[in-house]
Scaffold this motif. Structure first.
Motif, PDB file in Angstrom:
ATOM      1  N   GLU A   1       0.821  -1.214   0.000  1.00  0.00           N
ATOM      2  CA  GLU A   1       0.000   0.000   0.000  1.00  0.00           C
ATOM      3  C   GLU A   1       0.856   1.266   0.000  1.00  0.00           C
ATOM      4  O   GLU A   1       0.554   2.240   0.689  1.00  0.00           O
ATOM      5  CB  GLU A   1      -0.983  -0.005   1.175  1.00  0.00           C
ATOM      6  CG  GLU A   1      -1.938  -1.189   1.147  1.00  0.00           C
ATOM      7  CD  GLU A   1      -3.047  -1.105   2.185  1.00  0.00           C
ATOM      8  OE1 GLU A   1      -3.011  -0.188   3.032  1.00  0.00           O
ATOM      9  OE2 GLU A   1      -3.971  -1.949   2.131  1.00  0.00           O
TER      10      GLU A   1
ATOM     11  N   THR B   1       1.117   3.483  -2.248  1.00  0.00           N
ATOM     12  CA  THR B   1       0.395   4.635  -2.795  1.00  0.00           C
ATOM     13  C   THR B   1      -0.549   5.250  -1.772  1.00  0.00           C
ATOM     14  O   THR B   1      -1.126   6.315  -2.025  1.00  0.00           O
ATOM     15  CB  THR B   1      -0.417   4.239  -4.031  1.00  0.00           C
ATOM     16  OG1 THR B   1      -1.350   3.206  -3.684  1.00  0.00           O
ATOM     17  CG2 THR B   1       0.488   3.753  -5.154  1.00  0.00           C
ATOM     18  N   ARG B   2      -0.693   4.594  -0.620  1.00  0.00           N
ATOM     19  CA  ARG B   2      -1.653   5.061   0.386  1.00  0.00           C
ATOM     20  C   ARG B   2      -0.964   5.407   1.708  1.00  0.00           C
ATOM     21  O   ARG B   2      -1.462   5.117   2.788  1.00  0.00           O
ATOM     22  CB  ARG B   2      -2.720   3.979   0.602  1.00  0.00           C
ATOM     23  CG  ARG B   2      -3.629   3.805  -0.610  1.00  0.00           C
ATOM     24  CD  ARG B   2      -4.640   4.917  -0.716  1.00  0.00           C
ATOM     25  NE  ARG B   2      -5.146   5.098  -2.071  1.00  0.00           N
ATOM     26  CZ  ARG B   2      -6.134   5.919  -2.392  1.00  0.00           C
ATOM     27  NH1 ARG B   2      -6.711   6.631  -1.446  1.00  0.00           N
ATOM     28  NH2 ARG B   2      -6.520   6.051  -3.638  1.00  0.00           N
TER      29      ARG B   2
ATOM     30  N   GLY C   1      -8.029   7.753  -6.476  1.00  0.00           N
ATOM     31  CA  GLY C   1      -6.777   7.359  -7.109  1.00  0.00           C
ATOM     32  C   GLY C   1      -6.852   7.191  -8.607  1.00  0.00           C
ATOM     33  O   GLY C   1      -5.893   6.744  -9.230  1.00  0.00           O
TER      34      GLY C   1
ATOM     35  N   ASN D   1       1.866  -3.249  -5.566  1.00  0.00           N
ATOM     36  CA  ASN D   1       0.559  -3.252  -4.928  1.00  0.00           C
ATOM     37  C   ASN D   1      -0.141  -1.898  -5.006  1.00  0.00           C
ATOM     38  O   ASN D   1       0.478  -0.853  -4.790  1.00  0.00           O
ATOM     39  CB  ASN D   1       0.734  -3.662  -3.464  1.00  0.00           C
ATOM     40  CG  ASN D   1      -0.523  -3.474  -2.660  1.00  0.00           C
ATOM     41  OD1 ASN D   1      -0.749  -2.421  -2.093  1.00  0.00           O
ATOM     42  ND2 ASN D   1      -1.331  -4.505  -2.610  1.00  0.00           N
ATOM     43  N   PHE D   2      -1.448  -1.931  -5.309  1.00  0.00           N
ATOM     44  CA  PHE D   2      -2.265  -0.723  -5.353  1.00  0.00           C
ATOM     45  C   PHE D   2      -3.554  -0.943  -4.572  1.00  0.00           C
ATOM     46  O   PHE D   2      -3.894  -2.078  -4.231  1.00  0.00           O
ATOM     47  CB  PHE D   2      -2.577  -0.340  -6.805  1.00  0.00           C
ATOM     48  CG  PHE D   2      -1.346  -0.097  -7.635  1.00  0.00           C
ATOM     49  CD1 PHE D   2      -0.695   1.119  -7.587  1.00  0.00           C
ATOM     50  CD2 PHE D   2      -0.819  -1.105  -8.432  1.00  0.00           C
ATOM     51  CE1 PHE D   2       0.464   1.341  -8.328  1.00  0.00           C
ATOM     52  CE2 PHE D   2       0.327  -0.901  -9.175  1.00  0.00           C
ATOM     53  CZ  PHE D   2       0.973   0.331  -9.126  1.00  0.00           C
ATOM     54  N   CYS D   3      -4.262   0.144  -4.293  1.00  0.00           N
ATOM     55  CA  CYS D   3      -5.494   0.098  -3.496  1.00  0.00           C
ATOM     56  C   CYS D   3      -6.615   0.867  -4.196  1.00  0.00           C
ATOM     57  O   CYS D   3      -6.381   1.584  -5.172  1.00  0.00           O
ATOM     58  CB  CYS D   3      -5.283   0.719  -2.118  1.00  0.00           C
ATOM     59  SG  CYS D   3      -4.030  -0.082  -1.117  1.00  0.00           S
TER      60      CYS D   3
ATOM     61  N   ASP E   1      -6.633   2.970  -7.814  1.00  0.00           N
ATOM     62  CA  ASP E   1      -5.391   3.715  -8.035  1.00  0.00           C
ATOM     63  C   ASP E   1      -4.789   3.582  -9.433  1.00  0.00           C
ATOM     64  O   ASP E   1      -3.564   3.537  -9.589  1.00  0.00           O
ATOM     65  CB  ASP E   1      -4.334   3.288  -7.011  1.00  0.00           C
ATOM     66  CG  ASP E   1      -4.590   3.847  -5.628  1.00  0.00           C
ATOM     67  OD1 ASP E   1      -5.464   4.716  -5.492  1.00  0.00           O
ATOM     68  OD2 ASP E   1      -3.912   3.417  -4.676  1.00  0.00           O
TER      69      ASP E   1
ATOM     70  N   ALA F   1      -2.195   6.161 -10.293  1.00  0.00           N
ATOM     71  CA  ALA F   1      -0.843   5.866  -9.826  1.00  0.00           C
ATOM     72  C   ALA F   1      -0.184   4.785 -10.676  1.00  0.00           C
ATOM     73  O   ALA F   1       0.979   4.926 -11.080  1.00  0.00           O
ATOM     74  CB  ALA F   1      -0.885   5.430  -8.364  1.00  0.00           C
ATOM     75  N   SER F   2      -0.904   3.717 -10.940  1.00  0.00           N
ATOM     76  CA  SER F   2      -0.300   2.612 -11.694  1.00  0.00           C
ATOM     77  C   SER F   2       0.069   3.045 -13.111  1.00  0.00           C
ATOM     78  O   SER F   2       1.135   2.689 -13.623  1.00  0.00           O
ATOM     79  CB  SER F   2      -1.234   1.398 -11.710  1.00  0.00           C
ATOM     80  OG  SER F   2      -2.503   1.709 -12.248  1.00  0.00           O
TER      81      SER F   2
ATOM     82  N   THR G   1       0.323  -7.491 -11.450  1.00  0.00           N
ATOM     83  CA  THR G   1      -0.394  -6.370 -10.849  1.00  0.00           C
ATOM     84  C   THR G   1      -1.135  -6.886  -9.625  1.00  0.00           C
ATOM     85  O   THR G   1      -1.941  -7.806  -9.736  1.00  0.00           O
ATOM     86  CB  THR G   1      -1.415  -5.766 -11.832  1.00  0.00           C
ATOM     87  OG1 THR G   1      -0.758  -5.405 -13.048  1.00  0.00           O
ATOM     88  CG2 THR G   1      -2.075  -4.536 -11.232  1.00  0.00           C
TER      89      THR G   1
ATOM     90  N   TRP H   1      -3.531  -5.963  -6.148  1.00  0.00           N
ATOM     91  CA  TRP H   1      -4.486  -4.933  -5.734  1.00  0.00           C
ATOM     92  C   TRP H   1      -5.185  -5.357  -4.453  1.00  0.00           C
ATOM     93  O   TRP H   1      -5.409  -6.551  -4.226  1.00  0.00           O
ATOM     94  CB  TRP H   1      -5.542  -4.739  -6.823  1.00  0.00           C
ATOM     95  CG  TRP H   1      -5.882  -3.297  -7.056  1.00  0.00           C
ATOM     96  CD1 TRP H   1      -6.743  -2.528  -6.338  1.00  0.00           C
ATOM     97  CD2 TRP H   1      -5.355  -2.461  -8.086  1.00  0.00           C
ATOM     98  NE1 TRP H   1      -6.800  -1.257  -6.855  1.00  0.00           N
ATOM     99  CE2 TRP H   1      -5.947  -1.177  -7.929  1.00  0.00           C
ATOM    100  CE3 TRP H   1      -4.447  -2.650  -9.124  1.00  0.00           C
ATOM    101  CZ2 TRP H   1      -5.673  -0.107  -8.780  1.00  0.00           C
ATOM    102  CZ3 TRP H   1      -4.164  -1.593  -9.961  1.00  0.00           C
ATOM    103  CH2 TRP H   1      -4.770  -0.336  -9.784  1.00  0.00           C
TER     104      TRP H   1
END
Length: 524
Positions: free
Chosen positions: A326, A328-329, A341, A378-380, A383, A386-387, A410, A412
């Motif tokens: 996480e 990006t968070r 995001g 990893n993304f949330c 997002d 961001a990716s 990828t 998530w």
């Protein structure tokens, strides 16, 4: 619907993609009218008596002289203004058509802009006869137009794409416009696909989103856990087998206690022929909680940590690493935690290089030890802003030419509060899009939902139903959306907030819901 400046004027114009510019047609307030009140009164005197039955759907003025709605109100048109029971209905002018359609009164101005009556005023909208959101898979030029979830009308003329009559970015020689998975895509004559990012009219390169891709089978049902459980590695393997799980995600730093615990897990998983996904738990902060000092320092830190962990685990069959959790968070990386995001501008431009550096460092650190290992980022939430920026070497401010981050998987997080992954909101609440489809087409690598669950406040009954529903959705889409694994969070949370077990005892009905689904739906 959102007010628009230009609309298709009539259905006959759609066949040739001709667009008419919108002009005055009405509004709930504002705008001046110059109708002849006495003429209007004469025209409506005969209509004030309430009719017993409503006009048929599709009745229009002209050619009809009046319309009766479902409430018995009589609508007329005189001098370009709309009247209801002899009195002006809002402030309207230059009206060329009144339409009764599916129980609602609409009017159209001379420029083609439609408005719908709310009961107290007018709201801009499309011509209701065009229909609502287009069916998934609708394409141009096979169809004359596409209506997206926001009500925007897309057309194709002479190889150029238009949205509500205005060009969208710089397009040319377009042979196909496609509405798929809640997004607009197009293909040029050379066969390259692009997806509309809906930010500054951007078109981003991708593959055809309709192509079904199946990720490798064998690790679809997964579970999260922690290195410091009181369960032995052998017990964890046994528990997971009993639940129908074949993969397990656990975090690790360079702390020797953590590394030794994960080595023990890796040995047991290797013997059992199961997959251990190791989260390299390096963030954007140093040991003192301070932001790492620039991209170069962040890269070095990520590289060193990942190299150490991969060296320790390589002998025990670990081949999948998730590089960061996480990231990006974090306070340093997202401008506001309520942001969805979907836009790169949702993220902190100044601190972006640090996050990018540590991600790149972790990937390169793993690859320096295991060139064939797979690294995930990893993304949330939603997002993709961001990716996309990381993948394309962009900053949140829109500038480019920076190092790219290229991952092999990828990953998530998709908790219930974030929304349905297959229909996740573009702005946290707005029209949704199919996230795994988007990622499949944009990045061309497998997709792992590395954490999913409902909220900690939910009852076990609610959680059990949620598990059944979500596993059904994931399972149905696994062979088309390139979904390699969905990893429930968590095996044991030390309480009943997230865990599916507590001190070795199953928590029901959530545990039974999970095992019932896996036993009836094989991972093949």
């Amino acid at each position: 619907m959102v007010k628009r400046r230009q609309f298709i004027g009539c259905l006959t114009a759609l066949g040739t993609s001709a667009l008419l510019s919108a002009c005055g047609g009405g509004g709930s307030d504002g705008g001046s009218g110059n109708s002849d009140a006495s003429n209007a009164s004469n025209a409506t005197n005969k209509a004030t008596a309430r009719a017993k039955s409503a006009s048929s759907s599709g009745t229009a003025i002209p050619p009809a002289s009046s319309i009766t709605d479902n409430n018995g109100d009589v609508w007329t048109l005189s001098g370009g203004s709309v009247y209801r029971n002899g009195a002006k209905a809002g402030d309207t002018y230059n009206v060329s058509l009144i339409l009764f359609y599916s129980g609602t009164i609409y009017h159209e101005g001379t420029g083609g802009q439609f408005y719908g009556w709310t009961g107290s005023g007018w709201v801009s909208c499309n011509d209701p006869r065009l229909g609502g959101t287009s069916a998934d898979g609708t394409s141009l030029p096979t169809s004359p137009y596409i209506i997206d979830k926001a009500g925007a009308i897309w057309t194709l003329s002479n190889g150029v794409i238009y949205r509500n009559g205005a060009t969208v970015g710089n397009t040319y020689n377009v042979s196909l416009v496609l509405w798929y998975g809640g997004k607009i895509w197009h293909c040029g004559t050379g066969g390259q696909f692009y997806v509309n990012a809906d930010v500054a009219n951007q078109w981003l390169p991708c593959s055809d989103p309709r192509i079904a891709i199946a990720a490798p089978a064998g690790m679809f049902y997964g579970m999260n856990g922690h290195f410091d459980y009181t369960y032995t590695p052998q017990q964890i393997v046994s528990i997971l087998k009993g639940m129908g799980c074949t993969s397990y995600r656990v975090g690790c730093t360079t702390d020797s206690t953590q590394i030794n615990a994960v080595i023990g897990l890796a040995q047991s998983f290797q013997s059992a022929g199961m997959t251990l996904v190791v989260l390299i738990n390096q963030g954007v902060y140093d040991a003192s909680g301070n932001l790492l000092n620039g991209e170069s320092a962040a890269y070095s830190q990520g590289y060193s940590v990942a190299q150490t962990i991969a060296n320790a685990l390589k002998p025990y069959g670990v081949t999948i690493y998730e590089c960061g959790n996480e990231l990006t968070r974090q306070n340093a990386t997202v401008n506001n935690f309520t942001y969805a995001g979907t836009k790169a501008s949702d993220f902190n431009n100044s601190n972006w290089p640090v996050m990018r550096g540590v991600m790149r460092g972790m990937i390169d650190g793993v690859k320096s030890v295991q060139s064939n290992a797979k690294c995930g980022i990893n993304f949330c939430v939603a997002d993709v802003g961001a990716s996309d920026a990381l993948w394309d070497g962009m900053q949140p401010d829109g500038s480019g030419g920076y190092p790219t981050v290229r991952w092999d998987i990828t990953t998530w997080h998709n908790y219930e509060v974030y929304g349905d992954a297959f229909d996740i909101g573009t702005d946290g609440a707005g029209p949704g899009f199919d996230l795994p489809t988007y990622c499949k087409a944009r990045y061309g690598v497998p997709f792992i939902v590395s954490e999913w669950n409902t909220g900690p406040e939910q009852t076990e009954t609610y959680r059990g139903n949620y598990i059944t529903t979500k596993l059904g959705e994931f399972y149905q889409n696994r062979k088309t959306h390139n979904i390699q694994s969905v990893m429930y969070y968590v095996l044991d949370s030390g309480n009943d907030t997230y865990g599916i077990m507590l001190n070795g005892t199953a928590l029901n009905p959530s545990y039974n819901a999970f095992t019932s689904f896996t036993s009836g739906n094989p991972d093949n």
